[in-house]
Design a protein around this motif. Structure first.
Motif, PDB file in Angstrom:
ATOM      1  N   MET A   1     -46.586 -65.428  13.577  1.00  0.00           N
ATOM      2  CA  MET A   1     -46.641 -64.279  14.222  1.00  0.00           C
ATOM      3  C   MET A   1     -45.904 -64.258  15.597  1.00  0.00           C
ATOM      4  SD  MET A   1     -49.443 -61.510  15.175  1.00  0.00           S
ATOM      5  CE  MET A   1     -50.246 -61.303  13.364  1.00  0.00           C
ATOM      6  N   LYS A   2     -44.891 -63.324  15.903  1.00  0.00           N
ATOM      7  CA  LYS A   2     -44.204 -63.696  17.069  1.00  0.00           C
ATOM      8  C   LYS A   2     -44.785 -62.714  18.098  1.00  0.00           C
ATOM      9  CE  LYS A   2     -39.551 -64.767  15.268  1.00  0.00           C
ATOM     10  NZ  LYS A   2     -39.632 -66.186  15.734  1.00  0.00           N
ATOM     11  N   THR A   3     -44.594 -63.286  19.446  1.00  0.00           N
ATOM     12  CA  THR A   3     -45.209 -62.270  20.532  1.00  0.00           C
ATOM     13  C   THR A   3     -44.074 -61.040  20.823  1.00  0.00           C
ATOM     14  OG1 THR A   3     -43.774 -63.404  22.178  1.00  0.00           O
ATOM     15  CG2 THR A   3     -45.978 -64.467  21.751  1.00  0.00           C
ATOM     16  N   ILE A   4     -44.912 -59.984  21.525  1.00  0.00           N
ATOM     17  CA  ILE A   4     -44.003 -59.020  21.655  1.00  0.00           C
ATOM     18  C   ILE A   4     -42.531 -59.398  22.634  1.00  0.00           C
ATOM     19  CG2 ILE A   4     -45.080 -58.007  23.726  1.00  0.00           C
ATOM     20  CD1 ILE A   4     -43.577 -55.915  21.211  1.00  0.00           C
ATOM     21  N   ASP A   5     -42.494 -60.029  23.428  1.00  0.00           N
ATOM     22  CA  ASP A   5     -41.464 -60.478  24.046  1.00  0.00           C
ATOM     23  C   ASP A   5     -40.406 -61.314  23.104  1.00  0.00           C
ATOM     24  OD1 ASP A   5     -42.417 -59.796  26.290  1.00  0.00           O
ATOM     25  OD2 ASP A   5     -42.955 -62.031  27.091  1.00  0.00           O
ATOM     26  N   GLN A   6     -40.867 -61.999  22.148  1.00  0.00           N
ATOM     27  CA  GLN A   6     -40.198 -62.553  21.408  1.00  0.00           C
ATOM     28  C   GLN A   6     -39.434 -61.522  20.306  1.00  0.00           C
ATOM     29  OE1 GLN A   6     -42.962 -65.526  20.042  1.00  0.00           O
ATOM     30  NE2 GLN A   6     -41.281 -66.808  19.513  1.00  0.00           N
ATOM     31  N   LEU A   7     -40.234 -60.405  19.897  1.00  0.00           N
ATOM     32  CA  LEU A   7     -39.646 -59.431  19.126  1.00  0.00           C
ATOM     33  C   LEU A   7     -38.556 -58.346  19.953  1.00  0.00           C
ATOM     34  CD1 LEU A   7     -42.884 -58.421  17.430  1.00  0.00           C
ATOM     35  CD2 LEU A   7     -41.099 -59.758  16.352  1.00  0.00           C
ATOM     36  N   VAL A   8     -38.871 -58.331  21.017  1.00  0.00           N
ATOM     37  CA  VAL A   8     -38.113 -57.561  21.755  1.00  0.00           C
ATOM     38  C   VAL A   8     -36.801 -58.183  22.024  1.00  0.00           C
ATOM     39  CG1 VAL A   8     -37.515 -56.580  24.214  1.00  0.00           C
ATOM     40  CG2 VAL A   8     -39.790 -56.126  23.051  1.00  0.00           C
ATOM     41  N   LEU A   9     -36.727 -59.405  22.340  1.00  0.00           N
ATOM     42  CA  LEU A   9     -35.482 -60.409  22.586  1.00  0.00           C
ATOM     43  C   LEU A   9     -34.733 -60.537  21.338  1.00  0.00           C
ATOM     44  CD1 LEU A   9     -37.016 -62.762  25.288  1.00  0.00           C
ATOM     45  CD2 LEU A   9     -35.230 -61.048  25.764  1.00  0.00           C
ATOM     46  N   ALA A  10     -35.526 -60.645  20.264  1.00  0.00           N
ATOM     47  CA  ALA A  10     -34.850 -60.854  18.997  1.00  0.00           C
ATOM     48  C   ALA A  10     -33.982 -59.431  18.451  1.00  0.00           C
ATOM     49  CB  ALA A  10     -35.705 -61.245  17.903  1.00  0.00           C
ATOM     50  N   ALA A  11     -34.573 -58.458  18.669  1.00  0.00           N
ATOM     51  CA  ALA A  11     -33.868 -57.086  18.455  1.00  0.00           C
ATOM     52  C   ALA A  11     -32.564 -56.966  19.438  1.00  0.00           C
ATOM     53  CB  ALA A  11     -34.940 -55.882  18.955  1.00  0.00           C
ATOM     54  N   ALA A  12     -32.738 -57.330  20.736  1.00  0.00           N
ATOM     55  CA  ALA A  12     -31.582 -57.365  21.647  1.00  0.00           C
ATOM     56  C   ALA A  12     -30.458 -58.271  20.986  1.00  0.00           C
ATOM     57  CB  ALA A  12     -32.145 -57.725  22.964  1.00  0.00           C
ATOM     58  N   LEU A  13     -30.992 -59.564  20.656  1.00  0.00           N
ATOM     59  CA  LEU A  13     -30.029 -60.418  20.242  1.00  0.00           C
ATOM     60  C   LEU A  13     -29.315 -59.914  18.966  1.00  0.00           C
ATOM     61  CD1 LEU A  13     -28.479 -63.342  20.129  1.00  0.00           C
ATOM     62  CD2 LEU A  13     -30.498 -63.974  19.162  1.00  0.00           C
ATOM     63  N   GLU A  14     -30.000 -59.269  18.081  1.00  0.00           N
ATOM     64  CA  GLU A  14     -29.295 -58.561  16.788  1.00  0.00           C
ATOM     65  C   GLU A  14     -28.342 -57.675  17.216  1.00  0.00           C
ATOM     66  OE1 GLU A  14     -30.902 -56.454  12.830  1.00  0.00           O
ATOM     67  OE2 GLU A  14     -32.210 -57.468  14.078  1.00  0.00           O
ATOM     68  N   PHE A  15     -28.600 -56.469  18.181  1.00  0.00           N
ATOM     69  CA  PHE A  15     -27.265 -55.706  18.218  1.00  0.00           C
ATOM     70  C   PHE A  15     -26.227 -56.238  18.935  1.00  0.00           C
ATOM     71  CE2 PHE A  15     -30.389 -54.132  21.724  1.00  0.00           C
ATOM     72  CZ  PHE A  15     -29.537 -54.147  22.997  1.00  0.00           C
TER      73      PHE A  15
END
Length: 325
Positions: A1-15
């Motif tokens: 399970m990823k942290t919320i920081d990881q999820l937010v940064l991963a979403a930014a990286l995706e776009f």
């Protein structure tokens, strides 16, 4: 399970990897009560898709409206303040007297894709990392660090540290491990439960905890780092001692062992005979947990998690005393 920081940064990286623009929004200052802690982040792409949270939803809606109306800066960082009046507090769902400063950073593929990828890679590898932001130009710089310190911002720069999620490695899949795992998961620990005994693993049923069939020393060696706590719970020296012999030779956040004072004294003698030094034994918390008179499994679990909380708070205070670079 990823942290919320990881999820937010991963979403930014995706776009960014899709060659789309967007924004990274960060809570950089709070005054009084705040719905989200300092450093909370939200990523928002150019279509208005949001990942993460800054408030109960009203500030997010306000920023989406600004995005659609073309009112967000696109050339550099912008600092927005919320909660400057009782009316704003009510409108944005902020507690009475609460105020927040939100840093809005426009993200572009050319400037930020590799940098966001660097943050993601560091967090995935459980390496603490710091980002510096020039408040005038919006330029980023990443720096590897040993310890995390609180976010700092002034007119010229932002310094924000990212550290890996704390994890708890429990040796023994039993009732006490179940109680500890349930509390630790609620406190956002990554929980790993190691038990080489197949029958014990087959009885384990805590959703969210990762079950390992490794030998205990192998599990400690593979997963242990400075953000890891290891606690032995089996009462079987053949299993517990194997984990402790490895754990006490590594730089871990915490090493604890279940047992009475008499059992703990015998364990220390046994570990010394197995070439564990006095200095290494000083790392061992045994009996494990704060001495709150706990008897039941849930009370013991509470005492253990309370001790981890106390030690983490002490570590944060110690880290905060380190001068900034």
């Amino acid at each position: 399970m990823k942290t919320i920081d990881q999820l937010v940064l991963a979403a930014a990286l995706e776009f960014l990897q899709r060659a789309e623009t967007g924004y990274l929004c960060t809570v950089v200052q709070t005054f009084g009560a705040s719905p989200r802690p300092l450093g909370s982040m939200m990523a928002m792409d150019c279509h208005g898709k949001v990942h993460g949270s800054l408030s109960g939803g009203c500030i997010e809606d306000e920023l989406l409206a600004k995005l659609h109306d073309g009112e967000l800066a696109i050339s550099g960082p912008e600092l927005l303040e919320y909660g400057v009046s009782p009316e704003e507090n009510e409108r944005f769902g902020l507690p009475c007297g609460g105020r927040m400063h939100i840093l809005i950073e426009p993200l572009q593929t050319v400037k930020h894709c590799k940098l966001v990828a660097g943050l993601c890679a560091a967090l995935d590898a459980r390496r603490p990392i710091r980002r510096h932001v020039d408040m005038r130009s919006g330029a980023w710089r990443l720096e590897s660090i040993a310890n995390c310190q609180p976010l700092v911002i002034d007119e010229r720069s932002l310094r924000q540290d990212f550290g890996p999620r704390f994890q708890l490695l429990l040796i023994g899949a039993n009732e006490l491990a179940r109680c500890i795992a349930e509390i630790a998961l609620a406190m956002d620990y990554r929980v790993l439960v190691c038990d080489p005994r197949k029958d014990r693993r087959e009885q384990w049923a805590v959703a969210g905890a990762e079950l390992l069939a490794n030998m205990p020393d192998e599990a400690v060696c593979e997963y242990g780092d400075t953000f890891t706590a290891v606690v032995t719970l089996t009462h079987d020296p053949r299993i517990d001692d194997m984990a402790l012999m490895q754990a006490l030779t590594q730089s871990l956040f915490y090493v604890g062992a279940l047992g009475s004072q008499r059992t703990s004294d015998k364990r220390r003698v046994r570990l010394k005979e197995l070439d564990i030094s006095d200095q290494q034994l000083q790392q061992l918390h045994a009996p494990v947990g704060l001495p709150i008179g706990s008897k039941s499994a849930m009370e013991i679990a509470l005492a253990i998690m309370a001790e981890l909380t106390q030690l983490r708070a002490g570590k944060r205070r110690a880290d905060n005393e380190v001068p900034a670079n």
